[in-house]
Design a protein around this motif. Structure first.
Motif, PDB file in Angstrom:
ATOM      1  N   ALA A  81      -1.211  12.752   6.402  1.00  0.00           N
ATOM      2  CA  ALA A  81      -2.079  11.594   6.576  1.00  0.00           C
ATOM      3  C   ALA A  81      -2.152  11.209   8.042  1.00  0.00           C
ATOM      4  O   ALA A  81      -1.219  11.442   8.817  1.00  0.00           O
ATOM      5  CB  ALA A  81      -1.548  10.414   5.760  1.00  0.00           C
ATOM      6  N   LEU A 119       4.299  -0.070   6.003  1.00  0.00           N
ATOM      7  CA  LEU A 119       3.708   1.131   5.419  1.00  0.00           C
ATOM      8  C   LEU A 119       4.702   2.286   5.462  1.00  0.00           C
ATOM      9  O   LEU A 119       4.862   3.028   4.471  1.00  0.00           O
ATOM     10  CB  LEU A 119       2.428   1.496   6.177  1.00  0.00           C
ATOM     11  N   ALA A 162      -7.597   5.317   2.074  1.00  0.00           N
ATOM     12  CA  ALA A 162      -6.885   4.111   1.655  1.00  0.00           C
ATOM     13  C   ALA A 162      -6.960   3.102   2.781  1.00  0.00           C
ATOM     14  O   ALA A 162      -6.797   3.462   3.953  1.00  0.00           O
ATOM     15  CB  ALA A 162      -5.433   4.410   1.306  1.00  0.00           C
ATOM     16  N   LEU A 212       0.831  -1.206   0.000  1.00  0.00           N
ATOM     17  CA  LEU A 212       0.000   0.000   0.000  1.00  0.00           C
ATOM     18  C   LEU A 212       0.864   1.254   0.000  1.00  0.00           C
ATOM     19  O   LEU A 212       0.589   2.209  -0.743  1.00  0.00           O
ATOM     20  CB  LEU A 212      -0.919  -0.003   1.223  1.00  0.00           C
ATOM     21  N   THR A 238      -5.886  -0.608   4.728  1.00  0.00           N
ATOM     22  CA  THR A 238      -4.728  -1.477   4.894  1.00  0.00           C
ATOM     23  C   THR A 238      -5.042  -2.942   4.610  1.00  0.00           C
ATOM     24  O   THR A 238      -4.130  -3.767   4.588  1.00  0.00           O
ATOM     25  CB  THR A 238      -4.153  -1.339   6.315  1.00  0.00           C
ATOM     26  N   ILE A 260      -5.556   6.810   6.213  1.00  0.00           N
ATOM     27  CA  ILE A 260      -5.171   5.426   5.955  1.00  0.00           C
ATOM     28  C   ILE A 260      -5.649   4.623   7.147  1.00  0.00           C
ATOM     29  O   ILE A 260      -5.390   4.994   8.301  1.00  0.00           O
ATOM     30  CB  ILE A 260      -3.646   5.289   5.805  1.00  0.00           C
ATOM     31  N   LEU A 275      -3.096   7.669  10.411  1.00  0.00           N
ATOM     32  CA  LEU A 275      -3.213   6.221  10.309  1.00  0.00           C
ATOM     33  C   LEU A 275      -4.071   5.707  11.449  1.00  0.00           C
ATOM     34  O   LEU A 275      -3.770   5.943  12.625  1.00  0.00           O
ATOM     35  CB  LEU A 275      -1.831   5.567  10.359  1.00  0.00           C
ATOM     36  N   LEU A 325       0.847   4.424  -2.764  1.00  0.00           N
ATOM     37  CA  LEU A 325       0.570   5.813  -2.401  1.00  0.00           C
ATOM     38  C   LEU A 325       1.760   6.707  -2.715  1.00  0.00           C
ATOM     39  O   LEU A 325       1.596   7.870  -3.108  1.00  0.00           O
ATOM     40  CB  LEU A 325       0.211   5.892  -0.919  1.00  0.00           C
TER      41      LEU A 325
END
Length: 328
Positions: A171, A190, A251, A154, A253, A232, A173, A158
């Motif tokens: 971002a 990631l 997005a 992923l 995971t 994310i 998470l 990105l």
């Protein structure tokens, strides 16, 4: 367009309540096997919870493959990643039932009490690691994928979309609990995948992967970072964010039914896919092989693929709508 997040709780709490109520109503009680079924290989399957529909697809793969091979299956749900004592008690239940093998989606990778219970159970029957990392030398097989690779897949995608030198994107998470076996590797992968990109993860939030818990986590994160560019998150977190009319870019995971719909509908940018149904099928094969004396302790699992909006219809395979685990 930035989102007004103030109505998040009221709009999504109802969704969470209906979703969880449907799960509770639909998952049947375990019944003892009798007659001819009692002579067939019997598998006891322990999962962290069915609050995340990812595990429904794992269960469907297990149930389908067991049916093909004439094995009986009993499912046990711990209730969450913090339900260590419940899962330990479920291991004891499986032992009392005299099953031929135990498949465990562990709630913790290295909790000493859980590892001790697994080791004790493995003295009399094979124990198979299922999806989640479990750092036990007593396992007869390990079925799953490298969650670090899940994160890297992923992150690299990105990074390709937002390479270094383009406009910086902030971002957040949203992830699972730190004690689970998949969270740490995924986050590390990631981070590696995003290295050198224009994306900066400014905050990480963790909670159990139920819709209610992730809803609260999302609400907290957005209140602290109202102008965030990218969210994310694990499947329940992104499913919660999808329920809003306007959001930052999203997005996931990993894949779930809701994430698959989000990809097809253009709400989710991408997610890595580890084919949970195939992991379920592989776990049944590994369990029956172990019962026959064939032990293979190296990690085995499907190939990880990146799913985007363009490839979702072609690549994603999840359990059918309305499926819930059943007992034969």
């Amino acid at each position: 367009m930035k989102t007004n997040w103030n109505c998040l709780s009221k709009r999504l709490a109802g969704i969470a309540h209906a979703y969880l109520a449907a799960l509770v109503a639909a998952i049947p009680c375990v019944a003892p096997m009798t007659g001819e079924a009692a002579t067939a290989p019997r598998l006891c399957v322990l999962v962290p919870h069915f609050k995340d529909s990812y595990w429904l697809t794992v269960a469907q793969g297990i149930e389908d493959r067991a049916g093909d091979l004439g094995a009986g299956v009993q499912f046990h749900e711990a209730g969450g990643y913090r339900a260590r004592e419940t899962q330990i008690a479920q291991i004891a239940t499986c032992e009392r039932l005299g099953v031929d093998a135990i498949l465990i989606g562990a709630v913790s990778a290295d909790d000493p009490a859980l590892l001790s219970a697994v080791a004790a159970a493995a003295e009399n029957r094979p124990v198979i690691g299922l999806v989640n990392e479990l750092r036990s030398e007593a396992l007869a097989a390990r079925i799953g994928v490298d969650w670090r690779e899940m994160g890297e897949v992923l992150g690299r995608h990105l990074a390709d979309v937002h390479p270094a030198g383009t406009e910086t994107r902030q971002a957040i998470l949203l992830s699972g609990p730190a004690e689970s076996g998949w969270v740490g590797p995924l986050e590390a992968g990631l981070t590696d995948g995003l290295s050198g990109s224009a994306i900066e993860i400014v905050a990480v939030y963790r909670a159990d992967t139920g819709l209610r818990q992730q809803l609260r986590l999302l609400e907290q994160a957005i209140s602290e970072w109202p102008d965030i560019d990218l969210v994310i998150g694990d499947a329940p977190a992104i499913e919660a964010a999808m329920a809003l009319n306007a959001t930052p870019a999203l997005a996931a995971t990993y894949l779930s039914h809701g994430i698959a719909r989000g990809l097809l509908g253009g709400q989710v940018l991408a997610a890595p896919f580890d084919d949970p149904a195939e992991q379920g099928r592989m776990a049944v094969d590994a369990a029956l092989a172990a019962v026959a004396g064939q032990v293979a302790t190296e990690l085995r699992g499907p190939r990880i693929t990146l799913v985007t909006q363009d490839s979702a219809a072609r690549l994603v395979r999840m359990s059918p709508a309305g499926y819930f685990p059943v007992l034969e």
